[in-house]
Design a protein around this motif. Structure first.
Motif, PDB file in Angstrom:
ATOM      1  N   MET A  76       8.953 -40.930 -39.272  1.00 29.94           N
ATOM      2  CA  MET A  76       9.710 -39.786 -39.967  1.00 29.94           C
ATOM      3  C   MET A  76       8.738 -38.735 -40.465  1.00 29.94           C
ATOM      4  SD  MET A  76      12.548 -38.839 -41.120  1.00 29.94           S
ATOM      5  CE  MET A  76      13.748 -38.038 -42.281  1.00 29.94           C
ATOM      6  N   LYS A  77       7.450 -38.996 -40.987  1.00 27.26           N
ATOM      7  CA  LYS A  77       6.484 -38.261 -41.375  1.00 27.26           C
ATOM      8  C   LYS A  77       5.857 -37.389 -40.640  1.00 27.26           C
ATOM      9  CE  LYS A  77       4.132 -39.616 -45.735  1.00 27.26           C
ATOM     10  NZ  LYS A  77       2.963 -40.204 -46.222  1.00 27.26           N
ATOM     11  N   LEU A  78       5.890 -38.136 -39.373  1.00 28.87           N
ATOM     12  CA  LEU A  78       5.185 -37.336 -38.243  1.00 28.87           C
ATOM     13  C   LEU A  78       6.220 -35.871 -37.810  1.00 28.87           C
ATOM     14  CD1 LEU A  78       2.758 -37.359 -36.576  1.00 28.87           C
ATOM     15  CD2 LEU A  78       4.016 -38.873 -34.789  1.00 28.87           C
ATOM     16  N   HIS A  79       7.471 -36.357 -37.568  1.00 31.10           N
ATOM     17  CA  HIS A  79       8.604 -35.121 -37.410  1.00 31.10           C
ATOM     18  C   HIS A  79       8.233 -33.918 -38.450  1.00 31.10           C
ATOM     19  CE1 HIS A  79      10.218 -37.443 -34.286  1.00 31.10           C
ATOM     20  NE2 HIS A  79      11.048 -38.438 -35.232  1.00 31.10           N
ATOM     21  N   ILE A 106       5.674 -33.102 -40.106  1.00 30.17           N
ATOM     22  CA  ILE A 106       4.404 -32.417 -39.798  1.00 30.17           C
ATOM     23  C   ILE A 106       4.647 -31.358 -38.424  1.00 30.17           C
ATOM     24  CG2 ILE A 106       2.201 -32.862 -39.000  1.00 30.17           C
ATOM     25  CD1 ILE A 106       2.068 -35.297 -41.004  1.00 30.17           C
ATOM     26  N   TYR A 107       5.141 -32.131 -37.576  1.00 27.73           N
ATOM     27  CA  TYR A 107       5.338 -31.294 -36.309  1.00 27.73           C
ATOM     28  C   TYR A 107       6.328 -30.282 -36.614  1.00 27.73           C
ATOM     29  CZ  TYR A 107       3.274 -34.964 -33.355  1.00 27.73           C
ATOM     30  OH  TYR A 107       2.383 -35.655 -32.695  1.00 27.73           O
ATOM     31  N   GLY A 108       7.358 -30.458 -37.542  1.00 31.89           N
ATOM     32  CA  GLY A 108       8.250 -29.183 -37.697  1.00 31.89           C
ATOM     33  C   GLY A 108       7.700 -28.245 -38.394  1.00 31.89           C
ATOM     34  N   GLY A 109       6.796 -28.604 -39.491  1.00 25.69           N
ATOM     35  CA  GLY A 109       5.873 -27.769 -40.302  1.00 25.69           C
ATOM     36  C   GLY A 109       4.861 -26.826 -39.265  1.00 25.69           C
ATOM     37  N   VAL A 110       4.308 -27.439 -38.236  1.00 24.28           N
ATOM     38  CA  VAL A 110       3.313 -26.946 -37.601  1.00 24.28           C
ATOM     39  C   VAL A 110       4.107 -25.769 -36.691  1.00 24.28           C
ATOM     40  CG1 VAL A 110       1.824 -27.258 -35.487  1.00 24.28           C
ATOM     41  CG2 VAL A 110       1.635 -28.611 -37.557  1.00 24.28           C
ATOM     42  N   ILE A 111       5.239 -26.241 -36.206  1.00 22.33           N
ATOM     43  CA  ILE A 111       6.128 -25.219 -35.186  1.00 22.33           C
ATOM     44  C   ILE A 111       6.520 -24.074 -35.935  1.00 22.33           C
ATOM     45  CG2 ILE A 111       8.173 -25.201 -34.302  1.00 22.33           C
ATOM     46  CD1 ILE A 111       7.915 -27.952 -32.978  1.00 22.33           C
ATOM     47  N   LEU A 112       6.781 -24.319 -37.405  1.00 23.38           N
ATOM     48  CA  LEU A 112       7.458 -23.221 -38.182  1.00 23.38           C
ATOM     49  C   LEU A 112       6.010 -22.290 -38.486  1.00 23.38           C
ATOM     50  CD1 LEU A 112       9.754 -24.781 -41.070  1.00 23.38           C
ATOM     51  CD2 LEU A 112      10.264 -23.381 -39.026  1.00 23.38           C
ATOM     52  N   LEU A 113       5.084 -22.802 -38.503  1.00 22.01           N
ATOM     53  CA  LEU A 113       3.775 -21.786 -39.014  1.00 22.01           C
ATOM     54  C   LEU A 113       3.607 -21.071 -37.556  1.00 22.01           C
ATOM     55  CD1 LEU A 113       1.417 -24.249 -40.984  1.00 22.01           C
ATOM     56  CD2 LEU A 113       2.472 -22.097 -41.564  1.00 22.01           C
ATOM     57  N   LEU A 114       3.679 -21.704 -36.486  1.00 22.44           N
ATOM     58  CA  LEU A 114       3.396 -21.090 -35.052  1.00 22.44           C
ATOM     59  C   LEU A 114       4.302 -19.993 -35.034  1.00 22.44           C
ATOM     60  CD1 LEU A 114       2.381 -23.978 -32.682  1.00 22.44           C
ATOM     61  CD2 LEU A 114       0.824 -22.366 -33.958  1.00 22.44           C
ATOM     62  N   LEU A 115       5.544 -20.277 -35.223  1.00 18.85           N
ATOM     63  CA  LEU A 115       6.579 -19.100 -35.030  1.00 18.85           C
ATOM     64  C   LEU A 115       6.475 -18.096 -36.027  1.00 18.85           C
ATOM     65  CD1 LEU A 115       9.857 -21.346 -34.422  1.00 18.85           C
ATOM     66  CD2 LEU A 115       8.602 -19.836 -32.765  1.00 18.85           C
ATOM     67  N   GLY A 116       6.086 -18.196 -37.330  1.00 24.27           N
ATOM     68  CA  GLY A 116       5.778 -17.314 -38.032  1.00 24.27           C
ATOM     69  C   GLY A 116       4.394 -16.502 -37.701  1.00 24.27           C
ATOM     70  N   ALA A 117       3.289 -17.184 -37.373  1.00 22.06           N
ATOM     71  CA  ALA A 117       2.366 -16.386 -36.898  1.00 22.06           C
ATOM     72  C   ALA A 117       2.596 -15.536 -35.596  1.00 22.06           C
ATOM     73  CB  ALA A 117       1.157 -17.147 -36.355  1.00 22.06           C
ATOM     74  N   ILE A 118       3.375 -16.153 -34.608  1.00 27.25           N
ATOM     75  CA  ILE A 118       3.889 -15.287 -33.514  1.00 27.25           C
ATOM     76  C   ILE A 118       4.588 -14.039 -34.168  1.00 27.25           C
ATOM     77  CG2 ILE A 118       5.355 -15.298 -31.488  1.00 27.25           C
ATOM     78  CD1 ILE A 118       4.276 -18.141 -30.830  1.00 27.25           C
ATOM     79  N   ALA A 119       5.743 -14.136 -34.888  1.00 28.79           N
ATOM     80  CA  ALA A 119       6.557 -13.148 -35.386  1.00 28.79           C
ATOM     81  C   ALA A 119       5.465 -12.065 -36.240  1.00 28.79           C
ATOM     82  CB  ALA A 119       7.489 -13.845 -36.442  1.00 28.79           C
ATOM     83  N   TYR A 120       4.438 -12.649 -36.991  1.00 25.60           N
ATOM     84  CA  TYR A 120       3.703 -11.464 -37.407  1.00 25.60           C
ATOM     85  C   TYR A 120       2.692 -11.007 -36.518  1.00 25.60           C
ATOM     86  CZ  TYR A 120      -0.562  -9.709 -39.760  1.00 25.60           C
ATOM     87  OH  TYR A 120      -1.526  -8.895 -40.071  1.00 25.60           O
TER      88      TYR A 120
END
Length: 117
Positions: free
Chosen positions: A1-4, A6-20
């Motif tokens: 559960m914790k791993l999901h 963390i992966y969700g947070g990393v994906i959100l950070l990547l999407l935010g960086a791409i949008a920026y």
């Protein structure tokens, strides 16, 4: 559960960086497009003024023209190859001290009258 999480947070950070990065590149493209449009307009206006300058200064002598050109600039005029250089402009005068030709010293793409003598 914790791993999901963390992966969700990393994906959100990547999407935010791409949008920026997408927003930054789009803003830069619009800014450069406006700058290029303004530079093109200024180039046309510069050519119009340079072509009209000889006609407007027809009744003026060499000293009148040079003093008018140096009134607002900080560069001192100098003569070289029979032409007067003031800042970014070179002016060619006839033997009767009348203005014959005005051209920018560089980046115009047109041959200046005093370069190749």
């Amino acid at each position: 559960m914790k791993l999901h999480v963390i992966y969700g947070g990393v994906i959100l950070l990547l999407l935010g960086a791409i949008a920026y990065l997408l927003y930054r590149d789009l803003d830069r493209a619009i800014t450069l497009g406006k700058r290029d449009l303004q530079m093109g307009t200024l180039e046309v206006e510069n050519r119009q003024l340079l072509s009209a300058f000889s006609v407007l200064a027809r009744d003026k002598t060499k000293n009148d023209v040079v003093s008018a050109m140096t009134q607002y600039g900080k560069q001192n005029p100098y003569e070289k190859h029979g032409c007067v250089w003031v800042g970014n402009l070179v002016m060619e005068f006839s033997p009767e001290q009348k203005l014959v030709n005005v051209s920018p010293t560089m980046f115009s793409g047109e041959p200046a009258p005093c370069f190749l003598r």
